[in-house]
Every structure is written in structure tokens, then in C-alpha cells.
Design an enzyme around this catalytic site. Structure first.
Site, PDB file in Angstrom:
ATOM      1  CD  GLU A  41      -2.674   1.120   2.636  1.00 42.83           C
ATOM      2  OE1 GLU A  41      -3.617   1.895   2.735  1.00 42.83           O
ATOM      3  OE2 GLU A  41      -2.381   0.266   3.516  1.00 42.83           O
ATOM      4  CE  LYS A 115      -7.277   1.241   3.314  1.00 43.13           C
ATOM      5  NZ  LYS A 115      -6.064   1.572   4.100  1.00 43.13           N
ATOM      6  CB  CYS A 151      -4.534  -2.063   4.183  1.00 44.28           C
ATOM      7  SG  CYS A 151      -3.709  -2.395   5.762  1.00 44.28           S
ATOM      8  CB  SER A 314      21.077   3.350  29.643  1.00 40.99           C
ATOM      9  OG  SER A 314      21.796   2.758  30.704  1.00 40.99           O
TER      10      SER A 314
END
Length: 559
Positions: A41, A115, A151, A314
Site C-alpha cells: 500500500e 480503497k 489493507c 540504557s
């Protein structure tokens, strides 16, 4: 029919780069002698383009590139291409842009499927831009009729979902057209092609496959889905393109989290082996690595800075950064104060050695003392508290941003989702940076990912993983001084932040005191102003902080 699924990683707005990539994969499809190469898409312009769609020049450029790609198909023997792109709307009313699948064949744009279902929930905002299709039409390619969907058009099957989100089902409409011409369709195979830009979150690939399987079985059709791969801002796309046969078996599958080309033939009756169990920790690791790599590189950078405290958050961020960008592109900076333990400093050094990254130590004792000296006339007579504690991460944030400016390296923040949920983080301090790599990862999941990093050898020092978590901003400080233990806290946060459960529901579900639950939820509600000033968060769960979770800042919520 022989079809190639081209699972590519486009960059939003990079028409030149995206075109080059599309033509590369089209050529590979030609080498495999396929009838059709299917791209994701909006592959031409990248997904999601957001308000770039409101620029007429952007839409015009997409149309121009699509026409140029069509010219490639003019040569004899070349396959047709099915490309996601944007086009200007043809109607005089409504939205001005269409989200389309363009069939490029014999040198021209032969067919355009628009779509129909435009999602407007979580991270999706397509109703803001696109005009929905009024109808769907079957189109023949290589002598076979294709039902082309984009989609969300495939995500409204009443046989799979307990509640449909839309009043129409585009796939059902397309299959109805097939049934109206039984004689013409005799001997032909039903093929549903879906081009997607379906983002990853934990468990999403499994849901997607189950949904497509239900669709294939219900309609007795091949379902071929090509999904975008790569990171664009906060979103990570896993790819995981696949073909489901009419019997519900997997006929072909692309790799996840990397570009791939998969070729399948509807005459091939062999199924693909499917892993019985999915390693969600490994998938989340891959998503974080891919999202970090693409965010940094697509933003035009190559190097990153990570403040290394000797703590687990971290350490995990640094490990992700090295996997994503290479050790030569990661700089670790330790910035201890008098409250930093010698063990934490040594853990940071050891991590840097294990990762083979450059490590610089910038003690901030004197800077912190000078700040306190300047503030002393105003702070006189008050006890050491939150203000003094937060000065330390704010000094660190300032130094990291100075290094960022000097050396052109992005700063990666190291806060996790548990901290961001409860506000256990310092605005303009440890929240400073360009990307919140683990901002959608609960603390308990941070530990699981860290153990995954160490599955072959010790990368993150075991001392870092095993010691009690602490911000080390005052003597003998522990996270549990301010928060419940993470094994209690995280399930409460998951229920409230991701599933919107009430305090009473959480207390009953988890067997914890409702007063404790309410105290946690109050922390969440009071911290919205911090989260809305945070760096973009890589989304790896169903509900992350950012554009998919929209709450007011100035609000009084009863928890």
C-alpha cells in the site's frame, strides 16, 4: 497464475528511492517469469504520508511516478505490476485524494482500484485525507480474475470479527461479482490480492494471518497479502507477507522485519511449514532494531548517543542501537554524580566493552554543585528533594544535546513504558532525545529483552540485570521507594493504558488492593503533560503513547 509478493521498505516522500526499489523488485519478478508483481500500500510515496497528502504537488508527483513505472511494463514478456499509490480524486465533492492500487500493464495504468474502508482509529487517520471508493470491480490479469483490496478492505469479515466496524465488506462484494457469472468463471481460481501497510505490534502478525485464513476458507480463494516492511517515524511494519490457500494452509511466506521477494504459483499444492510457537520477545527485539535503524537513517543521520548509567534500560537501548547501526556508530556517555555507585560506573564500562562502542565519562559533580550554588539563595531552608534530584538528569540532557549538536549524532532516550506511564521520568532530563526506543516496553519486558540479548553470550552485564533498579539521584535510592514492584505495577499499567480497564476491574482481575490501583492510575493521569512532550515512541504494543492514544492534558479524571 504465478505471482510475486514484493515486500519492500519505502521511505515517505522519497519518490526517487522508492521508484528505484520498485523497479529492482519488478526486475527480479521478471527473472522469475511471474505474471504479476505485487507491491505494498502506497509503495510509490511511502506510508503514512500524513499531511503531505494536502500538497497538490505531492499527489501530482506520485501520479507522474506511477505513469513512469507503467512504462517499464511496455516491453514484451514483462510482468504486470500492482502498486499502491495516491491519485487525485475524480469527484467534485468530498476529499481530494484517493488511496489506490494501480495495475500497471502493457505500458500504461490499466486499472485503478480505490480503497473503500478508511480506518480512523488508533494510529490510523485515513478519513482525514482520502475519498472512499464507491464500488469494487474484479479485473483480469493473465487470464485470471483478481479481487484487489487495500489493507483495511480485507479486515471486515463478519465470519471472523465479533463486531464489524463498517456496514460494507469489500471482499464480499467482489466475491458476489464472481457468483453472478458462474459460466464465465468455470475452471478459474478465486484470487484475492491485498496490498497492505499494516503496522506491527505484539501479536498482530498472528491476528493478521488468522483473519486472512478465515477469509480464504470462507470464500474458497487464494489470499495473497503483500505488506510493507520497515520503520516510518513511530510505526514499525513487520512485512510477514503471505499467501493462504483455499484450504487454509500457508502457501508462501516472506521473512519478517526485512525486505523479501516471495514467488508462488496457484498450481503449486504444497503448503509451507508454520512454526507452532511464536517467540514474541524475539519479534519485539527485531521490531525495535528495525524501527531504530530506519528512524535514524531515514532522518538523515548515521550516529547516535546513549547516556549509559549502568542501569538496565540504557544498556538495552545501547544493545538495540549497536544491532541497528553498528558499534562504530554508537557513542556511550557516562555522567556520574556523587550518588552514582562505583558498580554502576563499572557496569557501564563493561557494557561498552562488550558492545565494542566508544565510551566517554563526563562526571557532573562540579556542574551539579554549581547549579546548587546558584539556586542556594532561593532554596535556602528547604530540604534536598525532587528539585535537586531532577537537576541531575537535566544536566545530563544538556550535555547529551551539546554532544549531539557538535558531532551530528541523534540522542536516544532510555525511558521505558512503566516510567512514561507513571511520570517516573524527568522532563527536559532523561526524556531529552530524538527517539524513545523502549518507550512502549514495560519494565518487566525490558528484563526479558535483556536476557534475550544475552542468549548467546554476556552482552549486558549480568550485574546490571540482577541488581535492584535505581535512578541513583539520592543516597540508597530504589525505584520501589516511589513505585510498586514492577511485577505488580506493569500488569496494572497494561490493563489501564492498553485495555482501558477501570480501577475496580483491575483490582478484581489481578487480586490487588483497589486503593493501590487508584494510586497508580492517578500517577498515569497526572503525567499526560510529560508524555505529550516526549520523543516519538516506537510502537510495539497494541496501545502505545503517541498518535494512537489521544487524551487531553488539562482534565480531571475520576479513577
Amino acid at each position: 497464475m504465478k505471482i510475486a509478493l514484493a515486500q519492500i521498505n519505502p521511505t515517505v516522500g522519497d519518490f526517487v528511492g522508492n521508484t528505484k526499489k520498485i523497479l529492482e523488485y519488478a526486475a527480479r519478478g521478471e527473472e522469475s517469469r511471474v505474471h504479476l508483481v505485487v507491491f505494498p500500500e502506497l509503495a510509490v510515496c511511502g506510508y503514512p504520508p500524513a499531511d503531505l497528502l494536502e500538497k497538490s504537488s505531492f499527489v501530482a508527483r506520485a501520479e507522474q511516478v506511477t505513469a513512469e513505472l507503467a512504462e517499464w511494463t511496455a516491453s514484451a514478456g514483462r510482468p504486470a505490476l500492482l502498486c499502491g499509490t495516491v491519485m487525485a480524486a475524480t469527484s467534485s465533492v468530498g476529499k481530494q485524494v484517493r488511496n489506490v492500487a494501480a495495475l500497471l500493464d502493457r505500458g500504461k495504468v490499466r486499472f485503478v482500484q480505490q480503497k473503500m474502508l478508511l480506518p480512523f482509529y488508533d494510529v490510523f487517520d485515513e478519513q482525514r485525507y482520502f475519498e472512499p471508493a464507491a464500488e469494487q470491480t474484479l479485473i483480469s490479469v493473465g487470464g485470471e480474475p483478481l479481487a484487489i483490496t487495500i489493507c483495511e478492505d480485507a479486515w471486515n469479515d463478519k465470519g471472523f470479527w465479533p463486531r464489524q466496524m463498517y456496514p460494507v465488506d469489500p471482499v464480499e462484494r467482489l466475491m458476489a461479482q464472481w457468483k453472478t457469472q458462474p459460466e464465465e468463471r468455470a475452471g478459474q481460481q478465486r484470487i484475492i490480492v491485498n496490498i497492505s501497510a499494516s503496522p506491527y505490534w505484539q501479536g498482530k502478525p498472528q491476528v493478521r494471518q488468522s483473519m486472512l485464513t478465515a477469509l480464504a476458507v470462507r470464500h474458497g480463494a487464494y489470499v495473497a497479502m503483500t505488506n510493507q516492511v520497515g520503520g516510518n517515524d513511530s510505526l514499525v511494519f513487520d512485512g510477514s507477507s503471505l499467501v493462504i490457500r483455499p484450504d487454509g494452509e500457508v502457501g508462501a511466506r516472506a521473512t519478517s522485519f526485512s525486505e523479501d521477494l516471495v514467488v508462488f504459483d496457484t498450481n503449486d499444492r504444497e503448503a509451507v511449514a508454520v512454526d507452532a510457537e511464536v517467540d514474541e520477545v524475539a519479534a519485539m527485539w527485531d521490531a525495535l532494531v528495525l524501527g531504530t535503524r530506519d528512524y535514524v537513517r531515514k532522518c538523515g543521520f548515521s550516529k547516535v548517543l546513549v547516556g549509559l548509567s549502568g542501569g538496565i534500560d540504557s544498556a538495552l537501548v545501547a544493545a538495540i542501537a549497536v544491532e541497528a547501526l553498528g558499534a562504530e556508530n554508537v557513542i556511550g556517555v557516562g555522567m556520574p554524580t556523587e550518588y552514582s555507585s562505583l558498580g554502576s560506573i563499572e557496569d557501564a564500562r563493561k557494557l561498552a566493552r562488550n558492545l565494542k562502542v566508544r565510551f566517554e565519562l563526563l562526571p557532573i559533580h562540579d556542574v551539579f554543585a554549581q547549579y546548587q550554588h546558584v539556586l542556594q539563595p532561593l532554596f535556602a531552608g528547604t530540604p534536598f528533594g525532587l528539585a535537586e534530584e531532577n537537576l541531575q538528569p537535566r544536566i545530563r540532557g544538556t550535555l547529551l544535546m551539546a554532544l549531539s549538536n557538535k558531532f551530528g549524532a541523534l540522542v536516544l532516550t532510555t525511558g521505558n513504558k512503566s516510567e512514561m506511564s507513571t511520570g517516573y521520568c524527568t522532563l527536559y532530563g532523561d526524556m531529552v532525545g530524538a527517539l524513545a526506543v523502549i518507550g512502549d516496553v514495560m519494565k518487566t519486558r525490558v528484563y526479558a529483552l535483556s536476557r534475550y540479548v544475552n542468549r548467546v553470550r554476556e552482552v549486558i552485564p549480568w550485574e546490571t540485570i540482577e541488581k535492584p533498579p535505581s535512578a541513583e539521584l539520592r543516597p540508597e535510592q530504589l525505584d520501589t521507594d516511589s513505585l510498586p514492584p514492577y511485577e505488580v505495577l506493569d500488569p496494572i499499567l497494561e490493563a489501564y493504558v492498553e485495555r482501558y480497564c477501570s480501577a475496580e476491574q483491575i483490582a478484581e482481575e489481578q487480586g490487588v488492593d483497589v486503593a493501590l490501583v487508584r494510586s497508580v492510575l492517578q500517577l498515569v493521569e497526572r503525567s499526560e503533560y510529560k508524555r505529550q512532550q516526549a520523543a516519538p515512541v516506537l510502537k510495539v504494543t497494541k496501545k502505545s503513547f503517541g498518535m494512537g492514544r489521544r487524551f487531553p492534558i488539562a482534565v480531571k479524571v475520576q479513577v
